[in-house]
Design an enzyme around this catalytic site. Sequence first.
Site, PDB file in Angstrom:
ATOM      1  N   ARG A 376       0.867  -1.182   0.000  1.00 40.48           N
ATOM      2  CA  ARG A 376       0.000   0.000   0.000  1.00 40.48           C
ATOM      3  C   ARG A 376       0.906   1.235   0.000  1.00 40.48           C
ATOM      4  O   ARG A 376       1.624   1.475   0.960  1.00 40.48           O
ATOM      5  CB  ARG A 376      -0.917   0.021   1.229  1.00 40.48           C
ATOM      6  CG  ARG A 376      -1.862  -1.170   1.318  1.00 40.48           C
ATOM      7  CD  ARG A 376      -2.862  -0.995   2.461  1.00 40.48           C
ATOM      8  NE  ARG A 376      -3.615  -2.208   2.706  1.00 40.48           N
ATOM      9  CZ  ARG A 376      -4.698  -2.571   2.025  1.00 40.48           C
ATOM     10  NH1 ARG A 376      -5.131  -1.809   1.038  1.00 40.48           N
ATOM     11  NH2 ARG A 376      -5.341  -3.690   2.313  1.00 40.48           N
ATOM     12  N   HIS A 436       2.681  -9.970  -0.079  1.00 39.29           N
ATOM     13  CA  HIS A 436       2.356  -9.187   1.105  1.00 39.29           C
ATOM     14  C   HIS A 436       3.597  -8.955   1.975  1.00 39.29           C
ATOM     15  O   HIS A 436       3.522  -8.285   3.004  1.00 39.29           O
ATOM     16  CB  HIS A 436       1.269  -9.931   1.906  1.00 39.29           C
ATOM     17  CG  HIS A 436       0.649  -9.145   3.007  1.00 39.29           C
ATOM     18  ND1 HIS A 436       0.831  -9.463   4.333  1.00 39.29           N
ATOM     19  CD2 HIS A 436      -0.146  -8.055   2.996  1.00 39.29           C
ATOM     20  CE1 HIS A 436       0.152  -8.610   5.086  1.00 39.29           C
ATOM     21  NE2 HIS A 436      -0.440  -7.745   4.307  1.00 39.29           N
ATOM     22  N   ARG A 570      -5.414  -8.939  17.645  1.00 43.91           N
ATOM     23  CA  ARG A 570      -6.246  -7.744  17.546  1.00 43.91           C
ATOM     24  C   ARG A 570      -7.632  -8.049  16.978  1.00 43.91           C
ATOM     25  O   ARG A 570      -8.640  -7.573  17.478  1.00 43.91           O
ATOM     26  CB  ARG A 570      -5.563  -6.710  16.650  1.00 43.91           C
ATOM     27  CG  ARG A 570      -6.295  -5.385  16.588  1.00 43.91           C
ATOM     28  CD  ARG A 570      -5.799  -4.538  15.435  1.00 43.91           C
ATOM     29  NE  ARG A 570      -6.336  -4.978  14.159  1.00 43.91           N
ATOM     30  CZ  ARG A 570      -5.675  -4.932  13.011  1.00 43.91           C
ATOM     31  NH1 ARG A 570      -4.442  -4.500  12.979  1.00 43.91           N
ATOM     32  NH2 ARG A 570      -6.246  -5.340  11.891  1.00 43.91           N
TER      33      ARG A 570
END
Length: 693
Positions: A376, A436, A570
């Site tokens: 990103r 990734h 999380r």
Amino acid sequence: MERTKVFASEKIPFFNRDLSWLSFNERVLKEAADKRVPLLERLKFLAIYSSNLDEFYRVRMPVLQALHRIGKEEGETGAVGKAESVLQEALDKIARQQELFGEILTTGVLPGLNENKVHLLYREALPAEMSEETTNYFLSKVLAFLHPVVLAKDMSGFFPENNQLYLLLEVLEAGEEQQVILNIPSDQLPRFYPFESKNGTTFIAFLDDIIRENVRWLFPHASVRSCRSFKITRDAELDLADDYEGDLLDQISRLVEKRDRGLATRFLYQPGISPDVLERLRKAFNLRKAGMMEGGFYHNLKDLFSFPIQRPDLSEKKWKPVPYNPFGWTGSVFDHLDEADALFHPPYHSYDAILRFFNEAATNPAVSEIYITLYRVASDSLLANALINAARNGKKVTAVLELKARFDEANNVKWAKKMKAAGVRLIYSVTALKVHAKIAVVKRQIDGRQKYTGLLATGNFNEKTAALYTDHVLMTSRVELLRETELLFIFLARREKVYNPALIVFKHLLVAQFNLQQRFLDLLDAEISSAKAGLPASVTIKMNNLEERVLIEKLYEASQAGVEIRLIIRGICRIVAGVPGVSDRISVRRIVGRYLEHGRVFIFHNGGEPLVYMGSADWMNRNIYRRIEVCFPVLDPALKEEMIHLLNLQLRDNQKAVYIDRSLENIPVEEPEEPVDSQQCIYDWLKNRKMGS
């Protein structure tokens, strides 16, 4: 080592992944309810919750609906019981959370703002003193963006856009009633309009209400009898064939343009629309597969991110990032890293150190090659500009750019075109397999010898998210790590559709598609052997998501063998802690604070000589089986102790941490004598260490 079967697989408890994610989003909502959190930050958490839920409806709800239609569920809900319909349970959870959302906003946050002379007009008429100003605003600004459309049988000329806001008006003219759809242009104008009253109160009006109060200007010869809001959420998945013709860059560009025209997954509407009108809307907009859901008076409350009040007394005190200069860097970063590793922790640390690394690489005469993965890219990325500068300076720059990073495809395409034009060699992943990994390698020519320096990270090379997400970046010149990293780049350049682990051997790095899953299984097996031998054995793991069954089963096996397992997860967590005879020695914590917890860290006791790994991989099916991920060892003893210390601080958190119990509830950690907010403690520790250096 032969694997021991502890129990029959059909009896292994697993939470459903989507119900687990909804539990995480509820934890976000509870942060908005916490009176210890400043009011404007509580608004922010309401916005995060709303944004998360919209993404859930775009990405996961289509999956749940499909599984429901074919009568299949993704997996057992385990200790919470086999649900007759996961889809229905998810909808029930969302409905309860939406009620809680409204309660937090209307009985907690808004009254608190009122006490501080900030009045959000929520389902209230605009005060008379605002009328002249807001009417002028409507006529001079808003009216230019409004496009009323009469609801008819043939609506082929009108397409409600994804998550855009609309009003459904019932208009009576000359004795004839008709329904009119009117857009709320919140993507073109601010959602909120501030007004300073004479008594010192700041009134905040929704754009929606300014339109409601002035809609008569659109229908001067008619009567508007009702005005109710709605929006449509659409499936966000891109349909990429495994084989394709032409340039992937062009294909992604075309598909992104079409994304917002995907099938509807949710029609959310203000109560009061009659059943027959709802049926007309359902047919007109092809909503046969969408959930028809009554909602509140206002939608898209993720727009609370842009709430137009900034007051330090109602906000968290800003933490100034700690300058990162561990060795007193006065010369080249690369010379210092030739001598010792460095460990960088954004957002506690200033991201300037990473930008400096790439800027030096772009201009250092000794640098010949730069390799990097980009997942990103920031919209105005200084880092990407450094790569462009490096290519223009004659460096050989290779970027593995993931065009399929969800919701960032358009931005990545933009940067791909810029970098390609500058001479950066771009590598795109094969269609069905995302890259990734978060890795970079810089090669220098020094006195005829080749030297390596690189970055191995848990998060994206993105200076914007680095201010919001907690991550870790290892800066190193260790040849044993970086030659393997370079080897992976070479392999990725081949763009092979099938990755054969026999073709390449990683001894130090853990790389998904090659050795990552097996190495983690081996490390857990070693702890199991120690426990069975009566020796201390423990595992501490921090991740975003835990889903993959094989690794979860191994954690259950380790628990039964006597290994103490402490998890900090999380988001999605399918493991069920505290089940007698199955997971007695497993605890699961979740931390939600001012920063988004994003780092992945794996610590194994290893007979008293701890092994510490970090990296990009969660233990999810997509990470293990459908992505290229890299985890890496922390080899420097001092840096290893540093990571263990940071995780121990998080394990002591009793302010922002909760336990995930056997019913997927977020249970507050019982507070001992001293309150511990781990993010505050980590920031203070890093800041004090800097001051003492």
